[in-house]
Design a protein around this motif. Structure first.
Motif, PDB file in Angstrom:
ATOM      1  N   PRO A 193      47.822  24.760  50.930  1.00 35.78           N
ATOM      2  CA  PRO A 193      48.009  25.606  52.113  1.00 35.78           C
ATOM      3  C   PRO A 193      48.396  27.038  51.761  1.00 35.78           C
ATOM      4  CG  PRO A 193      49.790  24.007  51.882  1.00 35.78           C
ATOM      5  CD  PRO A 193      48.733  23.606  50.914  1.00 35.78           C
ATOM      6  N   GLY A 194      47.693  27.966  52.405  1.00 37.76           N
ATOM      7  CA  GLY A 194      47.986  29.380  52.214  1.00 37.76           C
ATOM      8  C   GLY A 194      47.324  30.013  51.020  1.00 37.76           C
ATOM      9  N   ALA A 195      46.520  29.256  50.261  1.00 38.77           N
ATOM     10  CA  ALA A 195      45.875  29.814  49.067  1.00 38.77           C
ATOM     11  C   ALA A 195      44.892  30.924  49.443  1.00 38.77           C
ATOM     12  CB  ALA A 195      45.146  28.715  48.305  1.00 38.77           C
ATOM     13  N   VAL A 196      44.876  31.966  48.622  1.00 37.52           N
ATOM     14  CA  VAL A 196      43.958  33.099  48.788  1.00 37.52           C
ATOM     15  C   VAL A 196      42.984  33.082  47.623  1.00 37.52           C
ATOM     16  CG1 VAL A 196      43.764  35.610  48.867  1.00 37.52           C
ATOM     17  CG2 VAL A 196      45.665  34.474  50.028  1.00 37.52           C
ATOM     18  N   LEU A 197      41.697  33.231  47.914  1.00 38.60           N
ATOM     19  CA  LEU A 197      40.675  33.274  46.870  1.00 38.60           C
ATOM     20  C   LEU A 197      40.355  34.720  46.536  1.00 38.60           C
ATOM     21  CD1 LEU A 197      38.546  31.918  45.052  1.00 38.60           C
ATOM     22  CD2 LEU A 197      37.016  31.871  47.043  1.00 38.60           C
ATOM     23  N   GLN A 198      40.492  35.067  45.259  1.00 36.17           N
ATOM     24  CA  GLN A 198      40.200  36.421  44.785  1.00 36.17           C
ATOM     25  C   GLN A 198      38.959  36.402  43.896  1.00 36.17           C
ATOM     26  OE1 GLN A 198      43.815  37.748  42.844  1.00 36.17           O
ATOM     27  NE2 GLN A 198      44.837  38.193  44.787  1.00 36.17           N
ATOM     28  N   TYR A 199      38.132  37.431  44.038  1.00 40.93           N
ATOM     29  CA  TYR A 199      36.918  37.588  43.245  1.00 40.93           C
ATOM     30  C   TYR A 199      37.117  38.765  42.302  1.00 40.93           C
ATOM     31  CZ  TYR A 199      34.637  34.735  46.839  1.00 40.93           C
ATOM     32  OH  TYR A 199      34.291  33.729  47.718  1.00 40.93           O
ATOM     33  N   GLY A 200      36.577  38.658  41.089  1.00 40.14           N
ATOM     34  CA  GLY A 200      36.687  39.781  40.177  1.00 40.14           C
ATOM     35  C   GLY A 200      36.142  39.448  38.811  1.00 40.14           C
ATOM     36  N   THR A 201      36.572  40.208  37.827  1.00 41.59           N
ATOM     37  CA  THR A 201      36.184  39.998  36.436  1.00 41.59           C
ATOM     38  C   THR A 201      37.433  40.082  35.569  1.00 41.59           C
ATOM     39  OG1 THR A 201      35.739  42.365  36.148  1.00 41.59           O
ATOM     40  CG2 THR A 201      33.872  40.956  36.755  1.00 41.59           C
ATOM     41  N   ASP A 202      37.344  39.474  34.377  1.00 40.83           N
ATOM     42  CA  ASP A 202      38.468  39.589  33.454  1.00 40.83           C
ATOM     43  C   ASP A 202      38.334  40.872  32.642  1.00 40.83           C
ATOM     44  OD1 ASP A 202      36.511  39.127  31.570  1.00 40.83           O
ATOM     45  OD2 ASP A 202      37.360  37.255  30.813  1.00 40.83           O
ATOM     46  N   ASP A 203      39.209  41.042  31.653  1.00 46.37           N
ATOM     47  CA  ASP A 203      39.217  42.279  30.869  1.00 46.37           C
ATOM     48  C   ASP A 203      37.931  42.483  30.074  1.00 46.37           C
ATOM     49  OD1 ASP A 203      41.737  42.782  31.827  1.00 46.37           O
ATOM     50  OD2 ASP A 203      42.774  41.958  30.064  1.00 46.37           O
ATOM     51  N   GLU A 204      37.178  41.400  29.839  1.00 52.69           N
ATOM     52  CA  GLU A 204      35.933  41.506  29.078  1.00 52.69           C
ATOM     53  C   GLU A 204      34.700  41.549  29.989  1.00 52.69           C
ATOM     54  OE1 GLU A 204      35.860  38.364  26.226  1.00 52.69           O
ATOM     55  OE2 GLU A 204      37.811  38.892  25.365  1.00 52.69           O
ATOM     56  N   GLY A 205      34.935  41.631  31.291  1.00 52.86           N
ATOM     57  CA  GLY A 205      33.822  41.747  32.219  1.00 52.86           C
ATOM     58  C   GLY A 205      33.213  40.434  32.662  1.00 52.86           C
TER      59      GLY A 205
END
Length: 404
Positions: free
Chosen positions: A312-324
């Protein structure tokens, strides 16, 4: 013009709602919208089609923000002075953002950026929810999440008297303006400025309850407010999920029913101000390794529905790590997080603490795949004064007790 809380200052010129009824040729547009919703099978009942034809939506959105794209999203303010550019989109199957959080709203070149805090719901979703609610003319109805008041007006159109309708919202600016607009077209329901989730509703006082803000759970006061033989319709498990539950009152006082096939997403119910995103926990990585969960798992609304029910309450984040490399991260309300890093066919994960967030992700993904990736309507929910229980196929079959 008095500044409206929740809008950037001096965006709009406010016409009197009564003037908008007589000055605008809206009827053909409303009739066309009703026909479109009927053609898509979102509207089925003649009485709801008539309501969409006869309730002027533009009265409730004298100003709104039009999405212009970009990152962050840019919003173009439109109001009555914009004529057809303002009016025509109102009578399409579109969600209309009506307020931006004043703490985040910024102006640039006539556009705004900021976080939406209120909207006029997409008409097809409103229609599906009203069809599912099955309001009868003699029912007593609770409309939770007044917003602009447009849905309130549609419900009132179905009832013998507006006195049978209570509509509630936590934002006093929304309720005061909605009341003004409702009165302009002769509708006078009971309008309350309260948190619909926590207000002490009289037990068994409503035949039908509809909630148009996303709820993490059905609160006890809402459950007990549903009268014998009554029904509650609500969007559950924000922010990850668009699950739309249609729950009937059982003889023992519990609520039970299925999720709709089409789903539907609303802004999460809030307190007096939007909650900021949780800061990431800074502790050491508690677990890491290889996993079989693919990046495409997080693109499935039906899979994230299962995650949302148990995290409950989880947020999904999109992105890349430090190596892309592609990254998907779940962040819990207390800042605990787990993320997957996707490199070709290989997935590695890591997470903070010892909560086993990724274990939950991996366990649900395996179950989801083994059961042919079931959609929302294969699941149901039972709500008692003791627990929420998610079930698969039937209430007597496989089920999971959900965390509080």
């Amino acid at each position: 013009m008095a500044q409206q809380s929740g809008n950037p200052p001096s965006c709009f010129d406010r016409s009197h709602p009564g003037e908008l009824v007589s000055q605008v040729n809206w009827k053909p547009l409303a009739e066309n919208l009703a026909s479109v919703l009927e053609g898509s099978d979102d509207l089925v009942s003649p009485h709801w089609k008539q309501a969409f034809e006869e309730v002027p939506r533009h009265i409730f959105v004298p100003r709104y923000f039009q999405n212009q794209g970009g990152v962050p999203t840019r919003w173009k303010p439109l109001d009555t002075a914009d004529g057809g550019d303002w009016l025509n989109p109102i009578y399409t199957n579109a969600t209309l953002v009506t307020r931006l959080d004043p703490e985040t709203a910024k102006s640039a070149d006539g556009l705004f950026t900021g976080v939406p805090t209120s909207s006029s719901t997409q008409p097809s979703l409103t229609a599906r929810m009203l069809e599912a609610l099955d309001v009868q003319p003699g029912d007593w109805v609770l409309d939770g999440g007044t917003g602009t008041g447009y849905q309130t007006a549609l419900i009132a159109h179905r009832l013998e008297s507006a006195d049978q309708l209570v509509t509630a919202d936590i934002d006093p600016d929304l309720t005061s303006e909605a009341l003004l607009n409702l009165e302009a077209i002769g509708i006078t329901p009971n309008v309350l400025t309260v948190d619909v989730r926590d207000w002490t509703w009289p037990p068994e006082s409503f035949d039908k309850v509809i909630i148009t803000c996303a709820l993490p759970r059905i609160t006890e006061t809402l459950r007990s407010a549903v009268a014998p033989g009554g029904r509650l319709v609500a969007n559950l498990f924000p922010p990850l999920s668009g699950g739309l539950a249609v729950l009937d009152r059982m003889p023992d006082g519990s609520l039970e029913g299925r999720f709709q096939a089409g789903g539907g997403s609303f802004m999460a119910a809030r307190t007096t101000a939007p909650a900021p995103p949780p800061p990431l926990a800074s502790g050491p990585v508690g677990a890491q390794g290889e996993t079989h969960v693919p990046v495409t798992a997080f693109d499935s609304y039906h899979f994230t529905f299962l995650l949302a029910s148990t995290l409950p309450g989880a947020v999904l984040q999109y992105g890349t790590d430090d190596e892309g490399h592609t990254m998907r991260r779940l962040v819990m309300p207390d800042g605990a997080w787990a993320e997957g890093i996707f490199v070709g066919e290989q997935t590695r994960f890591r997470e903070t603490g010892d909560r086993g967030i990724w274990d939950t992700i991996e366990s649900w993904w395996g179950w989801f795949v083994d059961h042919d990736m079931p959609k929302w309507d294969r699941f149901g929910l039972s709500v008692s004064d003791e627990e929420h229980r998610l079930w698969y196929e039937t209430p007597e079959g496989l089920s999971w007790r959900l965390p509080a």
